[in-house]
Design a protein around this motif. Structure first.
Motif, short mmCIF file in Angstrom:
data_model
loop_
_atom_site.label_atom_id
_atom_site.label_comp_id
_atom_site.label_asym_id
_atom_site.label_seq_id
_atom_site.Cartn_x
_atom_site.Cartn_y
_atom_site.Cartn_z
N TRP A 1 0.84 -1.21 0.00
CA TRP A 1 0.00 0.00 0.00
C TRP A 1 0.87 1.24 0.00
O TRP A 1 0.57 2.21 -0.71
N GLU A 2 1.93 1.21 0.82
CA GLU A 2 2.82 2.37 0.89
C GLU A 2 3.48 2.62 -0.46
O GLU A 2 3.61 3.78 -0.90
N ALA A 3 3.90 1.56 -1.12
CA ALA A 3 4.50 1.71 -2.45
C ALA A 3 3.50 2.26 -3.44
O ALA A 3 3.81 3.16 -4.24
N LEU A 4 2.27 1.74 -3.40
CA LEU A 4 1.23 2.22 -4.31
C LEU A 4 0.97 3.70 -4.10
O LEU A 4 0.81 4.47 -5.06
N GLU A 5 0.94 4.12 -2.83
CA GLU A 5 0.68 5.53 -2.54
C GLU A 5 1.79 6.42 -3.12
O GLU A 5 1.52 7.49 -3.66
N SER A 6 3.03 5.95 -3.05
CA SER A 6 4.13 6.73 -3.64
C SER A 6 4.03 6.75 -5.16
O SER A 6 4.63 7.61 -5.81
N MET A 7 3.26 5.80 -5.72
CA MET A 7 3.05 5.74 -7.16
C MET A 7 1.79 6.48 -7.60
O MET A 7 1.43 6.45 -8.77
#
Length: 430
Positions: free
Chosen positions: A221-227
């Motif tokens: 989720w954290e990676a997706l948010e940065s994307m």
């Protein structure tokens, strides 16, 4: 959940206990199986056998042929498990799987650019992954393909029965649980004299298994948010529920009696004792992963994967922002460095945020697609073939036929020849 209740459910002592705990139920069964084997047939041979058998079992689960699957080791261990009573909420499973169906290319990029690096920087995980991969498969990236296939089998089928006995997700979970037990036996046999149990705990211990479930959910989720992709609380809850069911089947103690919930995210993230450390094994794994990804990038885009690694870790919490440095990830592309600067500026100038998010999402989708293509082209045959369902392949515009794979191989060879002079000059300068 308030802080007091968090302390009661997730006291620091619990994490120390999880680090020293393996999976006694399956380990006892595997130990008995190993004792019954003829002389000369040890854990290494059986790790290879289980890996091969898991590949066959998953292929049969995806496309039943009507023939009984060859499952010598699985049948001998007889460790099939039903879903827990709390784990058969089909509506929640459907919502959880939809997160992958809707954002699969982003999650593919997240797997390679954040989840796997998180495993490589955990020194005990890196030692196990590098050592066992070399011994059992002679390929550092075969395990990567199997991890990608696991993600697809559990989350990418748009079918809530994928975690039912005999289906791909369930077969993967049980197979991994058995494989992890053989890995523990193999490490004890080959590296036991050098393994620091007091510091690391047993290989593939319960704290690492809990961290793995978090990597595929919370870290993603954290990676997706940065994307530029922000999931709702409802999506996160369902996604975490689905991975909790998988974790239960895989023997994760924290998922034994019920699913992880959003109220568990902060206290677990804060107290997980991740041993972030630079190691030869971790750096080698990361270098090989980048080499694998970057070979499949189009001309001018070779440095996109390493750039995305820097991107997704740039503001990571709990010390994870040091991961690229600890793993020796090369600097981002010059043009991506400019994008970093624009991203910082977007926080001060709202009019930049929309266009910038669009550029980042486009780059991530492009990287995710190339990553999936790389896995298909590199690992579409062999004992643990990587394939994605036809529906996803069409949605992602990926052809999996043999002529398509051969055509991409020719293009890749051309790119390799064109890149060789530049890489040679770089070597001379250094």
């Amino acid at each position: 959940m308030n802080e007091q209740l968090s302390d009661e459910r997730w006291p620091e002592e619990r994490f120390r206990q999880l680090r020293q705990q393996a999976d006694p139920d399956i380990d006892k069964v595997v130990a008995g199986y190993l004792d019954a084997q003829p002389p000369g047939k040890g854990p290494l041979e059986l790790v290879k056998a289980v890996t091969e058998e898991l590949g066959r079992a998953k292929r049969e689960a995806r496309s039943p042929s009507g023939d009984p699957p060859a499952s010598v080791v699985f049948d001998a261990l007889d460790f099939a498990k039903e879903l827990p009573e709390w784990g058969d909420d089909k509506a929640m499973l459907a919502k959880g799987q939809a997160v992958f169906a809707d954002y699969g290319l982003y999650q593919s990029a997240a797997l390679f650019c954040k989840c796997l690096p998180m495993a490589y920087v955990e020194v005990s995980s890196a030692k196990v992954l590098a050592g066992v991969s070399n011994l059992a498969t002679h390929s550092l990236t075969r395990r990567v393909a199997e991890t990608g296939q696991m993600l697809v089998d559990v989350m990418g089928l748009k079918a809530t029965d994928s975690l039912q006995p005999g289906r791909p997700g369930h077969t993967t979970a049980i197979g991994l649980r058995i494989l992890h037990s053989f890995v523990r036996a193999l490490v004890n046999e080959r590296f036991g004299d050098h393994w620091d149990t007091e510091r690391f705990g047993p290989p593939v211990n319960q704290e690492l298994l809990l961290a793995t479930i978090f990597d595929f959910s919370v870290v993603t989720w954290e990676a997706l948010e940065s994307m530029g992709v922000v999931l709702s609380d409802e999506q996160r809850e369902a996604h975490l529920y689905t991975w909790s069911v998988f974790g239960h089947l895989m023997g994760v103690d924290a998922c034994r009696d019920g699913p992880l919930t959003l109220s568990d995210v902060e206290p677990v993230s804060r107290r997980l004792g991740r041993l972030y450390e630079s190691s030869d094994e971790g750096r080698r794994l990361m270098a090989r992963l980048l080499e694998e990804m970057e070979e499949f990038m189009h001309l001018g885009w070779r440095k996109l994967p390493r750039s995305l690694v820097h991107w997704v870790f740039r503001d990571a919490a709990y010390g994870a922002d040091r991961v690229p440095e600890l793993l020796g990830v090369p600097p981002a592309a010059w043009w991506f460095t400019s994008l970093f600067s624009l991203a910082r500026a977007a926080h001060r100038h709202a009019w930049l945020a929309g266009p910038l998010d669009g550029v980042v999402r486009w780059l991530v989708r492009r990287a995710g697609r190339h990553i999936v293509v790389a896995l298909i082209d590199r690992h579409s045959d062999g004992q643990a073939a990587f394939r994605i369902p036809d529906e996803l392949a069409r949605a992602w515009r990926i052809r999996q036929s043999k002529p398509a794979v051969r055509t991409r191989a020719v293009r890749r060879a051309v790119r390799r020849r064109l890149r060789a002079p530049a890489q040679g000059l770089k070597g001379l300068r250094t």
